[in-house]
Design a protein around this motif. Structure first.
Motif, short mmCIF file in Angstrom:
data_model
loop_
_atom_site.label_atom_id
_atom_site.label_comp_id
_atom_site.label_asym_id
_atom_site.label_seq_id
_atom_site.Cartn_x
_atom_site.Cartn_y
_atom_site.Cartn_z
N GLY A 330 -17.13 24.16 36.51
CA GLY A 330 -18.17 23.16 36.28
C GLY A 330 -19.22 23.45 34.88
O GLY A 330 -19.89 22.43 34.58
N ARG A 331 -18.43 24.17 34.04
CA ARG A 331 -19.28 24.18 32.74
C ARG A 331 -18.55 23.54 31.75
O ARG A 331 -17.34 23.34 31.93
CB ARG A 331 -19.36 25.67 32.41
CG ARG A 331 -20.71 26.42 33.16
CD ARG A 331 -21.05 27.85 32.85
NE ARG A 331 -22.34 28.11 33.13
CZ ARG A 331 -22.78 29.28 33.55
NH1 ARG A 331 -21.79 30.20 33.50
NH2 ARG A 331 -23.96 29.55 33.87
N ILE A 332 -18.99 23.30 30.61
CA ILE A 332 -18.39 22.77 29.45
C ILE A 332 -17.06 23.43 28.82
O ILE A 332 -17.27 24.59 28.53
CB ILE A 332 -19.39 22.48 28.29
CG1 ILE A 332 -20.30 21.36 29.12
CG2 ILE A 332 -18.44 21.76 27.24
CD1 ILE A 332 -20.01 20.17 29.57
N PHE A 333 -15.97 23.12 28.90
CA PHE A 333 -14.76 23.68 28.58
C PHE A 333 -14.72 24.02 27.22
O PHE A 333 -15.17 23.39 26.34
CB PHE A 333 -13.69 22.35 28.99
CG PHE A 333 -12.38 22.60 28.08
CD1 PHE A 333 -11.75 24.14 28.22
CD2 PHE A 333 -11.67 21.92 27.70
CE1 PHE A 333 -10.64 24.56 27.93
CE2 PHE A 333 -10.33 22.25 27.03
CZ PHE A 333 -9.85 23.30 27.11
N VAL A 362 -8.67 29.21 11.37
CA VAL A 362 -9.76 29.59 12.12
C VAL A 362 -9.95 31.01 11.79
O VAL A 362 -9.41 32.00 12.31
CB VAL A 362 -9.47 29.22 13.51
CG1 VAL A 362 -11.01 29.64 14.33
CG2 VAL A 362 -9.27 27.86 13.92
N ASP A 363 -11.17 31.07 11.13
CA ASP A 363 -11.55 32.76 10.90
C ASP A 363 -12.06 33.32 11.81
O ASP A 363 -11.52 34.52 12.17
CB ASP A 363 -12.60 32.51 9.48
CG ASP A 363 -12.14 31.85 8.31
OD1 ASP A 363 -10.91 31.93 8.17
OD2 ASP A 363 -13.07 31.39 7.76
N HIS A 364 -12.96 32.92 12.71
CA HIS A 364 -13.47 33.39 13.84
C HIS A 364 -14.29 32.66 14.76
O HIS A 364 -14.89 31.47 14.34
CB HIS A 364 -14.56 34.53 13.44
CG HIS A 364 -14.82 35.60 14.68
ND1 HIS A 364 -13.98 36.45 15.28
CD2 HIS A 364 -15.86 35.70 15.43
CE1 HIS A 364 -14.69 37.07 16.27
NE2 HIS A 364 -15.70 36.58 16.28
N VAL A 365 -14.40 32.53 15.94
CA VAL A 365 -15.31 31.85 17.09
C VAL A 365 -15.90 32.58 18.03
O VAL A 365 -15.23 33.67 18.68
CB VAL A 365 -14.29 30.86 17.74
CG1 VAL A 365 -15.40 29.98 18.78
CG2 VAL A 365 -13.59 29.96 16.79
N ASP A 366 -17.21 32.58 18.29
CA ASP A 366 -18.12 33.44 19.23
C ASP A 366 -18.60 32.47 20.18
O ASP A 366 -19.15 31.46 19.78
CB ASP A 366 -18.96 34.24 18.20
CG ASP A 366 -18.60 35.42 17.61
OD1 ASP A 366 -17.85 36.27 18.05
OD2 ASP A 366 -18.99 35.46 16.56
N PHE A 367 -18.58 32.79 21.33
CA PHE A 367 -19.13 32.22 22.39
C PHE A 367 -20.39 33.31 22.97
O PHE A 367 -20.07 34.08 23.63
CB PHE A 367 -18.06 31.90 23.65
CG PHE A 367 -16.94 30.80 23.27
CD1 PHE A 367 -17.15 29.63 23.84
CD2 PHE A 367 -15.84 31.22 22.44
CE1 PHE A 367 -16.07 28.67 23.35
CE2 PHE A 367 -15.11 30.30 22.03
CZ PHE A 367 -15.22 29.09 22.75
N PHE A 368 -21.55 32.65 22.65
CA PHE A 368 -22.51 33.63 23.04
C PHE A 368 -23.14 33.10 24.29
O PHE A 368 -23.50 34.07 25.35
CB PHE A 368 -23.56 33.43 22.06
CG PHE A 368 -23.34 33.84 20.59
CD1 PHE A 368 -22.99 35.33 20.49
CD2 PHE A 368 -23.27 33.06 19.61
CE1 PHE A 368 -22.65 35.57 19.07
CE2 PHE A 368 -22.91 33.24 18.42
CZ PHE A 368 -22.46 34.83 18.23
N LYS A 369 -23.44 31.85 24.71
CA LYS A 369 -23.99 31.34 25.76
C LYS A 369 -23.02 30.25 26.37
O LYS A 369 -22.55 29.57 25.83
CB LYS A 369 -25.48 30.71 25.82
CG LYS A 369 -26.13 32.12 25.37
CD LYS A 369 -27.74 31.57 25.03
CE LYS A 369 -28.71 32.57 24.47
NZ LYS A 369 -28.89 33.76 25.67
N PRO A 370 -23.15 30.20 27.89
CA PRO A 370 -22.44 29.24 28.46
C PRO A 370 -23.00 27.64 28.00
O PRO A 370 -24.11 27.63 27.82
CB PRO A 370 -22.27 29.39 29.77
CG PRO A 370 -23.38 30.08 30.05
CD PRO A 370 -23.47 30.92 28.86
N VAL A 371 -22.30 26.73 27.96
CA VAL A 371 -22.91 25.23 28.00
C VAL A 371 -22.70 24.57 29.28
O VAL A 371 -21.54 24.50 29.47
CB VAL A 371 -22.05 24.50 26.66
CG1 VAL A 371 -22.63 23.05 26.71
CG2 VAL A 371 -22.42 25.49 25.22
#
Length: 463
Positions: A330-333, A362-371
């Motif tokens: 139910g959160r943004i993919f 792609v150098d790097h991707v961080d996911f800090f908080k859910p959307v």
């Protein structure tokens, strides 16, 4: 003609009538084939040859899953829809009262393969074609995230297909480098498996391969390698949840585990160093970096004509997150966010260079908080710095920062950071195209540049 999907498993066949047959995520390598034919011929390497085991064609738009609450958004590509069909059957079997002990699992238990029949499927090919007759990398990155998620769920299942009520979310994506251009008229394969497991986190390695005309060298067919890190959370408390450990068997699996273990140690070391005061150490570097920016601010008429300020390369995009963009929780993919960030970064590099850019990594991707659905999401991008040492292949490093904005609360929080590298096409360089140097104007911009450069140097040393 509607695209249809044929899913072929070693021990099970998945159908898309009103319900799905039993799906057991263990003991097999899942293969997902895409075809527009009503009765597609099985690929030559298909494990299903007997008539009784043949796979029925699956119409991507006709499957029905129950319960309705588990449906993810329906805008997605045939690949993500197919992966979520498989994943939802695992999720539906989760047991809130399960006390099953965690057991080690081999990488082969989670291994999954996707085949894109671009050479024979016009409809599928059109969905992945960009204006330059190449593959849309944003859609491919989106599929990679969906595949990594499915693999993580397969690893967390028990032998009977039962899983505890946990949430598995993307935590980060390490450098993924494009080794060669990916064609849209040649069949493509993505294969992946869990390669490393911590207490509540796991690393999934994915390989994108595409054969090159005139050669049978498997190494030459490797187009891209990506490493995703997923973390497990208890669905009720939100706290970290333990996952099945991993038991590598082959020499290659052991080697991949060692590489992932080293990456994990470097991540911990980087987090520890970020807490230290590095102000004095970086001041000299920062002053040198800001020197030209000061000229732009104080004496713009005397500024270097081959340079430009970071703030003058910025672009942004805003959107309200819709229900069609949600994942199975139910959160943004996460793959959707990666695709939107990639497309904005591509546009930023295009406007900066004055010629169509070509994706490098792609150098790097961080996911800090859910959307969440309904969030007001703002994506801000800029060219952070350029690398011009090689005139034939100038590099454009783009940063995209995603902010979850809540106007009613007057708040804005960073949810994601994405870093991409592009170059320009060789013919543009031959025609005299010159890429400008990018300089920071503020101390905050300078520190962002130094942080990214240092991260790049660590990754280069590691490789």
């Amino acid at each position: 003609m509607k695209p249809v999907i044929s899913k072929i498993c070693k021990t099970n066949t998945l159908y898309s009538n009103s319900t799905w047959k039993q799906f057991k995520p263990t003991n097999f390598t899942q293969r997902i084939y895409f075809s527009s034919s009503e009765n597609p011929d099985p690929p030559k390497d298909s494990t299903l040859n007997a008539p009784s085991e043949s796979s029925a064609a699956i119409d991507a738009g006709s499957s029905i899953r129950k319960p309705i609450s588990l449906w993810p958004g329906m805008y997605h590509s045939p690949v993500t829809n197919a992966l979520w069909e498989a994943r939802s059957t695992i999720f539906e079997k989760s047991d809130a009262h399960s006390t099953t002990q965690l057991v080690p699992k081999t990488p082969s238990k989670s291994r999954t393969v996707i085949l894109y029949n671009f050479s024979s499927d016009f409809v599928l090919r059109e969905q992945y074609r960009n204006p330059w007759n190449e593959v849309r990398m944003g859609k491919l990155v989106e599929d990679l995230d969906a595949l990594a998620g499915t693999i993580s769920y397969k690893h967390c299942c028990n032998e009977d297909g039962m899983t505890r009520p946990i949430l598995l979310v993307t935590a980060s994506v390490d450098k993924m480098v494009l080794n060669k251009p990916i064609r849209v008229d040649t069949d493509l394969k993505i294969a992946g498996a869990v390669t490393w497991v911590g207490r509540s986190s796991m690393e999934i390695q994915l390989e994108v391969t595409q054969s090159t005309e005139g050669t049978s060298d498997t190494h030459d067919s490797l187009a891209l390698v990506a490493n995703f890190t997923f973390v497990a959370r208890d669905s009720k408390t939100g706290k970290s949840a333990p996952v099945n450990q991993i038991s590598p068997e082959t020499e290659q699996e052991k080697s991949l585990w060692e590489e992932a273990e080293e990456r994990n140690k470097l991540r911990k070391q980087k987090r520890a160093e970020s807490k230290l005061d590095t102000y004095d150490r970086d001041m000299e570097r920062l002053k040198a970096l800001l020197a030209e920016g000061r000229v732009f601010c104080d004496m713009p008429a005397l500024a270097d004509r081959d340079s430009i300020l970071i703030k003058d390369t910025c672009h942004q995009n805003s959107l309200i997150c819709q229900p069609q963009q949600r994942n199975i929780h139910g959160r943004i993919f996460g793959g959707f966010l990666m695709r939107k960030a990639f497309e904005l970064s591509f546009s930023t590099a295009y406007a900066f260079a004055g010629a169509a850019p070509r994706f490098v990594e792609v150098d790097h991707v961080d996911f800090f908080k859910p959307v969440d659905v309904g969030n007001f999401l703002r994506l801000k991008s800029c060219v952070l710095y350029t690398e011009l040492e090689d005139p034939a292949k100038p590099l454009i490093n783009v940063e995209v920062v995603a902010h979850v904005t809540r106007p009613e609360l007057r708040s804005s929080e960073v949810s994601n950071k994405f870093y991409f590298t592009f170059t320009v096409r060789p013919e543009a360089v031959k025609d005299g195209l010159r890429i400008r140097n990018v300089v920071p104007a503020t101390e905050e911009e300078g520190r962002r540049v130094l942080e990214r450069m240092d991260a790049e140097n660590i990754q280069i040393a590691e490789s």
